[in-house]
Scaffold this active site. Structure first.
Site, mmCIF file in Angstrom:
data_model
loop_
_atom_site.group_PDB
_atom_site.id
_atom_site.type_symbol
_atom_site.label_atom_id
_atom_site.label_comp_id
_atom_site.label_asym_id
_atom_site.label_seq_id
_atom_site.Cartn_x
_atom_site.Cartn_y
_atom_site.Cartn_z
ATOM 1 N N HIS A 273 47.284 37.998 37.424
ATOM 2 C CA HIS A 273 47.500 37.094 38.541
ATOM 3 C C HIS A 273 47.202 37.810 39.840
ATOM 4 O O HIS A 273 47.490 39.003 39.958
ATOM 5 C CB HIS A 273 48.955 36.587 38.551
ATOM 6 C CG HIS A 273 49.115 35.335 39.330
ATOM 7 N ND1 HIS A 273 49.322 35.343 40.678
ATOM 8 C CD2 HIS A 273 49.058 34.037 38.944
ATOM 9 C CE1 HIS A 273 49.395 34.086 41.089
ATOM 10 N NE2 HIS A 273 49.240 33.278 40.064
ATOM 11 N N ASP A 324 49.282 29.716 32.828
ATOM 12 C CA ASP A 324 48.335 29.032 31.954
ATOM 13 C C ASP A 324 48.425 29.475 30.510
ATOM 14 O O ASP A 324 48.035 28.750 29.603
ATOM 15 C CB ASP A 324 46.903 29.293 32.443
ATOM 16 C CG ASP A 324 46.662 28.609 33.753
ATOM 17 O OD1 ASP A 324 47.033 27.438 33.871
ATOM 18 O OD2 ASP A 324 46.113 29.250 34.662
HETATM 19 C C1 COA Z 1 43.852 35.762 38.036
HETATM 20 C C2 COA Z 1 42.825 36.842 38.284
HETATM 21 C C3 COA Z 1 41.543 36.175 38.852
HETATM 22 C C4 COA Z 1 43.366 37.858 39.274
HETATM 23 O O1 COA Z 1 42.340 38.727 39.493
HETATM 24 P P1 COA Z 1 42.486 40.017 40.400
HETATM 25 O O2 COA Z 1 43.462 39.795 41.482
HETATM 26 O O3 COA Z 1 41.110 40.413 40.784
HETATM 27 O O4 COA Z 1 43.075 41.054 39.326
HETATM 28 P P2 COA Z 1 43.496 42.531 39.597
HETATM 29 O O5 COA Z 1 42.802 43.070 40.809
HETATM 30 O O6 COA Z 1 44.968 42.571 39.571
HETATM 31 O O7 COA Z 1 42.924 43.281 38.316
HETATM 32 C C5 COA Z 1 43.332 44.576 38.045
HETATM 33 C C6 COA Z 1 42.631 45.062 36.816
HETATM 34 O O8 COA Z 1 42.999 44.269 35.704
HETATM 35 C C7 COA Z 1 41.858 43.683 35.116
HETATM 36 N N1 COA Z 1 42.187 42.332 34.761
HETATM 37 C C8 COA Z 1 42.775 41.397 35.528
HETATM 38 N N2 COA Z 1 42.938 40.275 34.838
HETATM 39 C C9 COA Z 1 42.435 40.519 33.612
HETATM 40 C C10 COA Z 1 42.315 39.726 32.465
HETATM 41 N N3 COA Z 1 42.729 38.473 32.445
HETATM 42 N N4 COA Z 1 41.751 40.272 31.371
HETATM 43 C C11 COA Z 1 41.300 41.536 31.374
HETATM 44 N N5 COA Z 1 41.395 42.347 32.436
HETATM 45 C C12 COA Z 1 41.960 41.826 33.542
HETATM 46 C C13 COA Z 1 40.798 43.723 36.194
HETATM 47 O O9 COA Z 1 39.499 43.669 35.647
HETATM 48 C C14 COA Z 1 41.115 45.026 36.845
HETATM 49 O O10 COA Z 1 40.680 46.036 35.983
HETATM 50 P P3 COA Z 1 40.053 47.409 36.536
HETATM 51 O O11 COA Z 1 41.117 47.951 37.452
HETATM 52 O O12 COA Z 1 39.792 48.196 35.325
HETATM 53 O O13 COA Z 1 38.820 46.973 37.278
HETATM 54 C C15 COA Z 1 42.488 37.599 36.972
HETATM 55 O O14 COA Z 1 43.654 38.201 36.486
HETATM 56 C C16 COA Z 1 41.851 36.708 35.923
HETATM 57 O O15 COA Z 1 40.662 36.455 35.975
HETATM 58 N N6 COA Z 1 42.669 36.220 34.933
HETATM 59 C C17 COA Z 1 42.145 35.368 33.919
HETATM 60 C C18 COA Z 1 42.025 33.940 34.436
HETATM 61 C C19 COA Z 1 43.369 33.271 34.605
HETATM 62 O O16 COA Z 1 44.218 33.334 33.729
HETATM 63 N N7 COA Z 1 43.523 32.593 35.739
HETATM 64 C C20 COA Z 1 44.722 31.818 36.030
HETATM 65 C C21 COA Z 1 45.516 32.456 37.128
HETATM 66 S S1 COA Z 1 47.035 31.567 37.325
#
Ligand code: COA
Length: 389
Positions: A273, A324
């Site tokens: 998130h 979700d």
């Molecule tokens: C929600 C989301 C967009 C947040 O993204 P974000 O703020 O860029 O995430 P972060 O910066 O906290 O990510 C930190 C690390 O975790 C990883 N990461 C974050 N979410 C991940 C996921 N769902 N699966 C795998 N790796 C994930 C990132 O790639 C990053 O890795 P790195 O440091 O090796 O590059 C992301 O977690 C995501 O795409 N989740 C899946 C989609 C989803 O469930 N969306 C609904 C949100 S309510």
């Protein structure tokens, strides 16, 4: 993380701040809801979400978001009556839903139908707060009917007339299935609606506020919001969770599948998130409901697979399941078609979107951020087309 950039506009009052994705930027103020990411707390107008979910109905929550207070019984009665009296769709919208391509994405159809509602507003020039309040009621009441009617139409089913004797969640399930839902099913969906009704300055809410801040109109703002919610990084993730579970297929394949995804740097849907760095406070209640429903329906493998994915992701990346992750299993277990998961999210979030639109209008300022120019320095000379490489 955000970094301070060099000021590059001399007439700018504030130092420009570069924050990709606007992360960490406070763009406005709101009294509707607050997301405390470090603590894992979601607040609706002063109430912890877990104080509200399971205690207040969706309609009570709508009142809370729109008025800042839970309703007393006569206020609730008045709101419910208005919502129920606003369910009927304009005939051209019904015709559109009947004729829309059967394979169209439900979010695309809903976005178009909500936009169409604006064409049938009885007084579109009336921009008074009362007129916008009535529009908020109308869109909140109609969006679930739009969703259910399209679903029935694409399956060649009749479109039953709307009813006024059922609450919002029960009425949606009635329209989808053509039969009245059990009290349990209606209550489960009602709790899911409450948990999804608002969530601070999320992307779709921000879209709605950006649109209305130009003094556009409520329909355009909600249309923007629906288009924004559709994306897989926002509302679309719940559908992605079921596709993922089906693709994995069985419990014994979970570990290898997740490892392969992580190796390829692919995102696991329903995990992580932008704001919550601890457990999403909406997840535990949905998890509870998902466990009960999966067991009742004799398909506990989905929830067991989900639990394993969540624990691997926690262990490997320190990431938690989000709203979700478990709502997907809840909807799936209730028999809601996978491509209606995001629409269900949209139905619930309309309460928040419309509330934010009214709040934005009450103290409006146009959104106009800056961008950091990364193109070539100014000074290039125009070349007639024949002289260009
Ligand atoms: C929600 C989301 C967009 C947040 O993204 P974000 O703020 O860029 O995430 P972060 O910066 O906290 O990510 C930190 C690390 O975790 C990883 N990461 C974050 N979410 C991940 C996921 N769902 N699966 C795998 N790796 C994930 C990132 O790639 C990053 O890795 P790195 O440091 O090796 O590059 C992301 O977690 C995501 O795409 N989740 C899946 C989609 C989803 O469930 N969306 C609904 C949100 S309510």
């Amino acid at each position: 993380m955000f970094t301070l950039a060099q000021p590059y506009l001399t007439n700018q009052k504030l130092m420009p701040v570069t924050a990709k994705g606007l992360e960490g930027i406070v763009a406005n103020s709101t009294s509707l809801s607050d997301v405390l990411g470090q603590e894992g707390i979601l607040i609706y107008a002063g109430y912890d979400i877990n104080e509200i979910a399971g205690n207040a109905s969706f309609e009570e929550t709508v009142h809370l978001l729109w008025h800042g207070e839970l309703p007393n019984s006569s206020q609730l009665d008045a709101l419910c009556k208005k919502l129920r009296a606003s369910r009927e769709l304009p005939q051209p919208v019904v015709d559109f839903l009947r004729n829309a391509p059967k394979n169209a994405g439900p979010m695309d159809v809903i976005r178009t139908a909500v936009s169409m509602l604006g064409l049938y507003d009885s007084n579109p020039k009336d921009e008074s707060p009362e007129a916008n309040y009535n529009r908020a009621i109308s869109i909140t009441a109609k969006i679930s009917v739009i969703t259910a009617y399209f679903h029935r139409a694409r399956n060649g089913q009749d479109l039953p007339p709307v009813r006024t004797d059922l609450g919002e969640a029960a009425h949606f399930l009635y329209l989808i299935n053509g039969t009245e839902p059990t009290v349990e099913a209606a209550r489960t969906l009602d709790v899911a609606y409450v948990l999804h009704a608002d969530h601070g300055m999320n992307a779709s809410t921000f879209s709605a506020r950006v649109t209305i801040a130009t003094l556009s109109d409520m329909y355009s703002a909600i249309t923007s919001a629906i288009g924004t919610l559709k994306g897989p990084l926002h509302g679309g993730a719940n559908e992605g969770v079921i596709h993922m579970l089906k693709e994995i297929g069985s419990e014994d394949k979970v570990d290898a599948w997740v490892e392969a995804q992580l190796e390829q740097k692919k995102k696991i849907m329903g995990i992580g998130h932008r704001v919550y760095k601890v457990l999403d406070p909406r997840a535990p209640r949905l998890r509870e409901m998902a466990i009960i429903l999966s067991n009742q329906l004799g398909e506990p493998k989905w929830i067991r697979m989900s639990e394993r994915i969540a624990s691997i992701m926690k262990e490997r990346k320190g990431l938690n399941a989000n709203v979700d992750f478990y709502s997907a299993t809840v909807y799936y277990s209730m028999g809601i078609p996978t491509d209606l998961f995001t629409p269900v999210f949209a139905i619930a979030r309309t309460a928040g979107w419309t509330g934010h639109v009214m709040e934005q209008l009450a103290d409006n300022r146009l959104y106009r951020p800056l961008s950091e120019y990364t193109g070539p320095a100014v000074g290039k000379k125009f070349q007639p087309i024949d002289g260009r490489p």
